[in-house]
Design an enzyme around this catalytic site. Structure first.
Site, mmCIF file in Angstrom:
data_model
loop_
_atom_site.group_PDB
_atom_site.id
_atom_site.type_symbol
_atom_site.label_atom_id
_atom_site.label_comp_id
_atom_site.label_asym_id
_atom_site.label_seq_id
_atom_site.Cartn_x
_atom_site.Cartn_y
_atom_site.Cartn_z
ATOM 1 N N ARG A 39 0.244 47.183 44.550
ATOM 2 C CA ARG A 39 -0.683 47.258 43.421
ATOM 3 C C ARG A 39 -2.075 46.838 43.874
ATOM 4 O O ARG A 39 -2.248 45.750 44.446
ATOM 5 C CB ARG A 39 -0.187 46.362 42.286
ATOM 6 N N LYS A 75 6.808 42.593 45.999
ATOM 7 C CA LYS A 75 5.601 43.226 45.468
ATOM 8 C C LYS A 75 4.422 42.848 46.340
ATOM 9 O O LYS A 75 4.308 41.724 46.830
ATOM 10 C CB LYS A 75 5.334 42.763 44.032
ATOM 11 N N THR A 151 11.106 58.536 37.740
ATOM 12 C CA THR A 151 10.973 57.458 36.758
ATOM 13 C C THR A 151 11.011 58.026 35.346
ATOM 14 O O THR A 151 11.719 57.511 34.466
ATOM 15 C CB THR A 151 9.663 56.674 36.971
ATOM 16 N N GLY A 186 3.848 58.220 31.712
ATOM 17 C CA GLY A 186 3.636 58.433 30.285
ATOM 18 C C GLY A 186 3.343 59.887 29.957
ATOM 19 O O GLY A 186 3.839 60.426 28.949
ATOM 20 N N ASP A 204 -4.518 55.915 24.397
ATOM 21 C CA ASP A 204 -5.033 55.890 25.762
ATOM 22 C C ASP A 204 -6.552 55.987 25.659
ATOM 23 O O ASP A 204 -7.069 56.795 24.887
ATOM 24 C CB ASP A 204 -4.481 57.041 26.604
ATOM 25 N N ASN A 261 6.495 47.775 33.205
ATOM 26 C CA ASN A 261 7.195 46.601 33.720
ATOM 27 C C ASN A 261 6.807 45.358 32.924
ATOM 28 O O ASN A 261 5.694 45.251 32.415
ATOM 29 C CB ASN A 261 6.847 46.376 35.193
#
Length: 357
Positions: A39, A75, A151, A186, A204, A261
């Site tokens: 990330r 992570k 996903t 999404g 959004d 998450n």
């Protein structure tokens, strides 16, 4: 789903090229190498990035354990300042990715990274020039590509489970879905539901994504309004922490399922949702499709029908959790935890994963 405890290993290295701190949290490595994405995003301070790395690596431990995978959770977080974010999206990008690759390589195979917020499959190609411990490079670079599709496949399987158990099998066209965030996953979920004729409420802030929502005939609302919008199913598909003791009483949905998450601000929120009669699908189960597919394709080299079978099993796994929740009157998070192998007991996870192959 919060399971934060002291990590198995925590490394913070200042990149040789950029001097940016690269944070890698390995929450668990006993079952096998830790899996978790990289990330890169602005944070108020690097300590906020550290907190995020700890939470997200713990969530990855839960994700791999609940999927029965013989891997731990990890992570990488690079906490940019708002002032430097543009620089590392531009001409210094390759330097930052090289620093990340070297930090991953320094762990000697105990950690395998991939894309996350702020990174992409092409970024994994650059990182892969400095370490072999990387997943989801583009197919022409030898990887399995964008993890968003598997996903989303898992999310849609879980939506179908909720339709069957809570809504008597009513088709999507008879239901309303409130979707928070039109990122890669999404968008895929919303597009599929729109093709089924579902009614969509979307939040959004990106103008391009808003145009896409209008194309589907969705009703656009602000992120704050979305949580209080009347809907059958709420789909968190942006960043986590949106379900709090303050927001839950205002929710107007019957179920929550999505790829974001760490949706719960803390574990007690699951009990609060349960008390309000709102079914929450634990996000480590729902969002596991990307990592399941990447491992199946790149490490286990499974045929595509086998990969699709593993993705379909995500819905079966959620169904079993919800059925037990209904029988026991326990919240889904409690049931999910009961089903998790203890993170140091690697044998049961490995056996479960290999039995599905």
């Amino acid at each position: 789903m919060s399971l934060v405890s002291p990590p198995a290993a925590l490394r913070i290295e200042q990149g040789a090229r950029t001097r940016q701190p690269v944070i890698i949290s390995l929450d668990s490595t006993e079952p096998g190498p830790a899996l978790g994405g990289c990330r890169i995003k602005p944070y108020p301070s690097w300590r906020d990035g550290l907190d995020d790395a700890l939470r997200l690596s713990a969530a990855m431990t839960a994700k791999t354990a609940l999927a029965g995978m013989p891997y731990g959770g990890g992570k990488t977080v690079v906490a940019l300042s708002p002032a430097t974010a543009a620089r590392y999206a531009g001409d210094r990008r390759a330097d930052l990715l090289a620093d990340i690759g070297e930090a991953v390589e320094s762990l000697g195979g105990r950690y395998i990274t991939g894309p996350d917020v702020g990174t992409s499959p092409p970024d994994m190609t650059v990182i892969g020039q400095h370490t072999s411990h990387v997943l989801c490079r583009p197919p022409d670079a030898g990887g399995s590509g964008d993890s968003s599709v598997p996903t989303a496949t898992g999310v849609l399987a879980c939506i179908n489970v909720l339709r069957e158990r809570l809504f008597g099998g009513r088709p999507a066209r008879e239901l309303t879905f409130a979707i928070q965030g039109l990122g890669h996953v999404g968008q895929l979920v919303a597009d599929d539901l729109a093709r089924q004729g579902a009614s969509l409420v979307v939040a959004d802030t990106d103008p391009v994504r808003q145009r896409l929502a209008r194309h589907w005939g969705a009703r656009l609302v602000s992120p704050e309004q979305l949580l209080t919008s009347e809907a059958d199913i709420l789909i968190p598909a942006a960043l986590g922490g949106i379900l709090t003791r303050q927001t839950v009483p205002a929710l107007r949905c019957r179920a929550i399922v999505g790829p974001a998450n760490n949706q719960l601000a803390d574990d007690s929120v699951d009990g609060l949702l349960h008390a309000h009669g709102i079914t929450w699908a634990p996000d480590p189960v729902v969002s596991a499709g990307g990592v399941i597919a990447a491992v199946a394709r790149e490490i286990d080299h499974l045929a595509e029908p086998e990969v699709q079978g593993l993705l379909a099993a995500i819905g079966d796994r959620l169904g079993a959790i919800l059925d037990e929740s209904a029988r026991s009157a326990l919240p889904p998070l409690t049931v999910a935890r009961q089903r998790m192998p203890i993170r140091q007991a690697e044998g049961s996870a490995a056996a479960d994963w290999h039995s599905r192959r």
